[in-house]
Design an enzyme around this catalytic site. Structure first.
Site, PDB file in Angstrom:
ATOM      1  N   HIS A 264      11.751  18.456 -60.763  1.00  0.00           N
ATOM      2  CA  HIS A 264      11.460  17.213 -60.030  1.00  0.00           C
ATOM      3  C   HIS A 264      12.072  16.002 -60.746  1.00  0.00           C
ATOM      4  CE1 HIS A 264       8.743  14.547 -57.573  1.00  0.00           C
ATOM      5  NE2 HIS A 264       8.888  13.767 -58.642  1.00  0.00           N
ATOM      6  N   GLU A 265      11.839  15.916 -62.051  1.00  0.00           N
ATOM      7  CA  GLU A 265      12.341  14.752 -62.803  1.00  0.00           C
ATOM      8  C   GLU A 265      13.869  14.728 -62.835  1.00  0.00           C
ATOM      9  OE1 GLU A 265      10.475  12.239 -63.675  1.00  0.00           O
ATOM     10  OE2 GLU A 265       8.696  13.308 -62.975  1.00  0.00           O
TER      11      GLU A 265
ATOM     12  N   HIS B 246      15.160  13.092 -59.855  1.00  0.00           N
ATOM     13  CA  HIS B 246      15.194  11.624 -59.963  1.00  0.00           C
ATOM     14  C   HIS B 246      16.389  11.167 -60.789  1.00  0.00           C
ATOM     15  CE1 HIS B 246      11.529  10.897 -57.906  1.00  0.00           C
ATOM     16  NE2 HIS B 246      10.699  11.302 -58.865  1.00  0.00           N
TER      17      HIS B 246
ATOM     18  N   HIS C  54      11.638  10.508 -53.597  1.00  0.00           N
ATOM     19  CA  HIS C  54      10.615  11.443 -53.120  1.00  0.00           C
ATOM     20  C   HIS C  54      10.824  11.761 -51.648  1.00  0.00           C
ATOM     21  CE1 HIS C  54       7.840  10.082 -56.557  1.00  0.00           C
ATOM     22  NE2 HIS C  54       8.392  11.240 -56.844  1.00  0.00           N
TER      23      HIS C  54
HETATM   24 ZN   LIG Z   1       8.761  11.718 -58.763  1.00  0.00          ZN
END
Ligand SMILES: [Zn+2]
Ligand SMILES: [Ca+2]
Ligand SMILES: [Ca+2]
Ligand SMILES: [Ca+2]
Ligand SMILES: [Zn+2]
Length: 438
Positions: A155-156, A159, A165
């Site tokens: 997830h990171e 980013h 998101h």
């Molecule tokens: Zn996030």
């Protein structure tokens, strides 16, 4: 900086990993919107390091590194990006510094908040920090407590690569980590793949294959599944035709998965037809002067193999021709139930049908371009092909050399009179995706 854990979330046993930066971006961006964003990384090779001053206290260090590495690989497998772990070089050449910390950590301006709430933070085009007050666990852990580091890391990294998101719960870019729905291993959802590919493009992986083959497996319900296997040197990929991509985690080593099959095979053929009331079903690998019969039930080369090609594929009665050693490739044609061996500019058409008493070399020996002429105005097949195989899914014969693929467009499975006509389809990596060496 981060939205705190709410009572409601606590009841759902979820952890918010949403951050302010994305507060207004909970809807998935369109491909157009993603394309219009600045390319965050303008180079393909990105270096990362797990700082030795920032190890987690929950997981062995080797496991932390392996997990972060796997998380990067999940993104690199679907993009042209390559992530390199840089353990010892000048820190100024490290693009992404990864660290765990509690409360006030490292040189970071954003303190962590103890257990719960924020679990990690990261910067677009920058570093990733993980809150070590969270009970991180490795994918080897089966305990229901704790948070899988892999999911948070993937997830990171999303980013860091510039992804916002999404509001889709099945996306890894969904802002909430749900312990109940989180399995140790997972794959990037097609939505996530598309999102990152909209920014960086698909991975383009080139290269030459040793051979390509369709492998037939029977499902418990007696239906058949046909996956395509791409062999290169000592490794191979299984291509999931239904999903149009390679199996996650491939390539694997041939020696580990295909017991007794050598590296650098020349070709493979699957003889499969009905003879009276029997089904003839034989699989052979070829390399150099040898061939290897493969037992698909035992998943192993049969005892007594390899044998010499000149003994196994000798002349027809009354003839002296034999199949040469060091073939380029071979396939079994479902129409005439013959084996087609390719070497240089020639094709050797061998009858394997023992029950007819006609077996042997050869039905025909011809120039490849005579047996498989180009359709009008098209480029003819080259000599020294890498692979020729029959695709059960497409019901088509493909010819592959270097980066190009040709298709026999005149082929029909139930053709009585064999008609061939070959057309160049283009680069194989525009047809089959993500076949990437690691
Ligand atoms: Zn996030
Ligand atoms: Ca601290
Ligand atoms: Ca926290
Ligand atoms: Ca070959
Ligand atoms: Zn931080």
């Amino acid at each position: 900086m981060l939205k705190p854990y709410t009572h409601e979330d606590r009841q759902k046993r979820s952890v918010i990993i949403k951050d302010n930066r994305n507060r207004n971006e909970t809807n998935h961006l369109t491909e157009e919107e993603l394309k219009s964003k600045d390319l965050i990384w303008k180079k393909n090779e990105i270096r990362w390091r797990l700082l030795s001053t920032g190890y987690s206290t929950h997981i062995p260090v080797e496991d932390q590194r392996a997990t972060i590495d796997l998380a990067f690989r999940m993104w690199s497998e679907v993009t042209p990006l390559k992530f390199v772990e840089d353990l010892t070089g000048d820190i100024r050449h490290v693009d992404i510094e990864v660290e765990f910390g509690r409360g006030s950590h490292g040189n970071c301006k954003q303190d962590f908040d103890g257990q719960g709430g924020e679990v990690a933070h990261s910067w677009v085009g920058g570093n990733m920090h993980f809150d070590d007050d969270e009970n991180y666990k490795s994918i080897k852990t089966r305990s229901t407590d704790g948070i899988y580091l892999l999911r948070i890391a993937v997830h990171e990294i999303g980013h860091v690569l510039g992804l916002p998101h999404t509001n889709k719960t099945y996306s890894i870019m969904y802002a909430i980590y749900n312990k109940l729905n989180s399995k140790p291993s997972f794959e990037l959802n097609p939505l996530d793949r598309k999102a990152v590919q909209a920014i960086y493009g698909r991975c383009v992986c080139k290269g030459k294959f040793s051979t390509v083959l369709d492998w037939v497996r029977k499902r418990p319900d007696n239906s058949f599944i046909f996956n395509t296997y791409f062999f290169r040197d000592n490794h191979y990929w299984m291509y999931e035709n239904h999903a149009n991509r390679t199996r996650y985690g491939d390539p694997l080593r041939i020696a580990r998965e295909w017991s007794g099959v050598p590296n650098l095979v020349d070709g493979y053929a699957h003889i499969w037809y009905i003879a009276g009331s029997a089904i003839v079903d034989k699989a052979y690998f070829f390399k150099g002067e040898k061939f290897y019969a493969y037992d698909s039930d035992e998943d192993s080369v049969l005892e007594g193999y390899p044998k010499d090609i000149k003994e196994g594929f000798g002349p027809m009665e009354g003839k002296t021709d034999v199949i040469p050693d060091n073939i380029d490739t071979v396939y079994f044609d479902m129409r005439d139930k013959n084996l087609y061996f390719f070497k240089h500019d020639m094709v050797y058409i061998y009858d394997p049908k023992m029950e007819n008493g006609t077996s042997g070399c050869c039905v025909r020996i011809r120039k490849i371009t005579e047996e498989f002429p180009p359709v009008d105005g098209e480029e003819p097949l080259p000599s020294d092909l890498d692979a020729v195989y029959y695709s059960y899914k497409d019901q088509a014969i493909y010819f592959i050399k270097d980066e190009y693929v040709w298709k026999n467009v005149k082929f029909h499975l139930r053709q009585k009179q064999i008609v061939n006509g070959v057309k160049k389809e283009g680069l194989w990596y525009n047809k089959w995706f993500d076949i990437c060496d690691i």
